[in-house]
Design an enzyme around this catalytic site. Structure first.
Site, PDB file in Angstrom:
ATOM      1  N   LYS A  43       0.804  -1.218   0.000  1.00 52.41           N
ATOM      2  CA  LYS A  43       0.000   0.000   0.000  1.00 52.41           C
ATOM      3  C   LYS A  43       0.846   1.281   0.000  1.00 52.41           C
ATOM      4  O   LYS A  43       0.332   2.367  -0.282  1.00 52.41           O
ATOM      5  CB  LYS A  43      -0.942   0.010   1.203  1.00 52.41           C
ATOM      6  CG  LYS A  43      -1.988  -1.100   1.178  1.00 52.41           C
ATOM      7  CD  LYS A  43      -2.972  -0.935   0.037  1.00 52.41           C
ATOM      8  CE  LYS A  43      -4.118  -1.934   0.151  1.00 52.41           C
ATOM      9  NZ  LYS A  43      -5.134  -1.737  -0.890  1.00 52.41           N
ATOM     10  N   ASP A  44       2.140   1.158   0.289  1.00 48.83           N
ATOM     11  CA  ASP A  44       3.018   2.330   0.177  1.00 48.83           C
ATOM     12  C   ASP A  44       2.961   2.909  -1.235  1.00 48.83           C
ATOM     13  O   ASP A  44       3.047   4.122  -1.435  1.00 48.83           O
ATOM     14  CB  ASP A  44       4.471   1.957   0.479  1.00 48.83           C
ATOM     15  CG  ASP A  44       4.715   1.665   1.954  1.00 48.83           C
ATOM     16  OD1 ASP A  44       3.756   1.725   2.739  1.00 48.83           O
ATOM     17  OD2 ASP A  44       5.869   1.359   2.303  1.00 48.83           O
TER      18      ASP A  44
END
Length: 458
Positions: A43-44
């Site tokens: 999700k970064d």
């Protein structure tokens, strides 16, 4: 010198590693290890692109606040970006999210609001609705809305897909990824389909119960994947097949990945790996399967990697002679096939309706559900005691009479475990592979002890 200018420059370029111990087929399965991103998850990638797009559009201005419903990982990515850009973060998480993951969000400086899992998306208490309310109430608030934000899939089309294509020299034939908000599988699939001329097959891994694999969206325990609605970020036309995986299979594979492959990952990674192994068993030696492992396992040490947590939910062991599961069968409740007949009542029932259920079922306690039968663990709101019901008026709501959740015991545990729990608790819920099997009381154990005594009498 090779020195990153900030932590954000460390996002992406994660490695692929071959799975050996958990894959017994001749088809190679390689895992893309996304917990090596600085925030610990895939999700970064979307966090950077979403924030940059919001700044460019004017939706997010200096001093603003990022408000987002998240199972934890998107929040960490957004918190990392917010640190560098000077924004405040408020994240709304469902209550099934491990406390360890909530603590991680707070460690990055975010504020965390917890909302119940077992409510419909449109319910004002849901984590979707709560986040909408906070946006309305917070000046300068921006909601990334990963469920519909086109920057999410775009980030994977620009990074995750190309990285896989390059690392495999274009030899990838199948991609396996969990389907959650839809952005990861959609963006990665879009690139790989285009790069391969449509030959790469895309397989979604999904929890049993999620709508992607034909369920109703009713609760399951694996975090960060599956949905109870269709997100705008998800393009189903890019997914060739969806494989449903149970909580138990997901968690057991997650533990195997740590113990046999040296990969400490989360439950959704175990789920995706189970799907990849099942897929590989029907492919040929010229195929190459890539499975995305979206996050690490340190946020799940108190759950998936805790033997007691697993055992009490029926994920470890087999119910045999002398087990709680055998006791349930001897009660002739019927087992998993008859789980819908558990002593239970809807949360919106009246006292009179609850008493009627008790009369039909016998016993002294009921489960209270936030949704219809059959009973699903995530939808149990508490218990009802017969004594409290009899002291109330038949037309009254049961809401004020609801007691705490019952304690759990796994079906494979010895009866002594249920007995020990019932010395302090009024009832204990028997779970088999995470699914409710029966609600036991002290009366049940007395009957069991009586049966055993009669069976051994001379």
């Amino acid at each position: 010198m090779r020195i990153a200018s900030s932590v954000l420059d460390l996002i992406g370029s994660t490695p692929l590693v071959r799975l050996n111990a958990v894959n017994r087929s001749e088809v190679p399965i390689v895992a893309k290890v996304e917990y090596l991103n600085p925030g610990g998850s895939i999700k970064d990638r979307i966090a950077v692109r979403i924030v940059h797009a919001a700044e460019a559009s004017g939706e997010l201005r200096p001093g603003g606040t990022i408000v987002e419903p998240t199972s934890g990982n998107t929040g960490v990515g957004l918190a990392l970006v917010a640190q560098q850009r000077g924004y405040r973060c408020v994240f709304v998480v469902p209550d099934k999210v491990a406390e360890d993951k909530r603590a991680v969000l707070r460690a990055y400086g975010a504020e965390v609001v917890v909302a119940p899992t077992a409510v419909a998306p449109e319910d004002p208490r849901s984590y979707y609705s709560v986040s909408d309310r906070l946006v309305r109430e917070t000046p300068g608030a921006f909601k990334p809305n990963q469920y519909a934000n086109p920057a999410g899939p775009a980030s994977h089309a620009a990074s995750t897909g190309p990285e896989i294509w390059e690392a495999t020299d274009g030899r990838i034939t199948h991609l396996v990824a969990g389907v959650g908000t839809g952005g990861t599988i959609t963006g990665t699939a879009r690139f790989l389909k285009e790069a391969s001329g449509g030959s790469v097959q895309v397989i979604g891994a999904d929890p049993v119960g999620s709508i992607y694999s034909g369920g109703t969206g009713r609760p399951y325990l694996v975090e960060g994947v599956g949905e109870d609605f269709w997100p705008g970020a998800y393009d189903p036309s890019l997914v060739d097949e969806v494989i449903a995986v149970s909580d138990g299979d997901s968690f057991r594979m997650t533990r195997r990945l740590a113990r046999e492959e040296g990969l400490l990952v989360g439950g959704s990674s175990g789920m995706a790996t189970v799907a990849a192994v099942r897929l590989a068993s029907r492919l040929g030696p010229d195929d190459l399967v890539v499975v995305l492992l979206p996050d690490g396992g340190r946020g799940y040490l108190g759950k998936v990697f805790d033997d007691d947590w697993m055992r009490r939910r029926g994920f470890l062991g087999t119910a045999g002679v002398g087990s709680v599961g055998e006791l349930v069968r001897r009660k002739d409740v019927g087992g998993l096939a008859d789980a819908g007949s558990l002593p239970a009542v809807r949360r919106d029932a009246t006292v009179g309706e609850a008493i009627d259920v008790l009369r039909r079922r016998g016993g002294s306690r009921l489960l209270v559900l936030s949704a219809p039968q059959p009973v699903v663990l995530g939808e149990i709101a508490g218990t009802l005691d017969a004594h409290r019901l009899l002291a109330a008026a038949p037309g009254d709501s049961i809401e004020a009479l609801i007691g705490p959740m019952p304690a759990f015991v796994g079906a494979a545990e010895p009866v002594a475990a249920a007995r020990a729990t019932l010395t302090a608790e009024e009832s204990v819920l028997v779970l088999d592979d995470g699914r409710p099997l029966d609600l036991l009381t002290r009366t049940d154990l007395l009957a069991h002890a009586s049966d055993d005594h009669e069976g051994t009498a001379p």
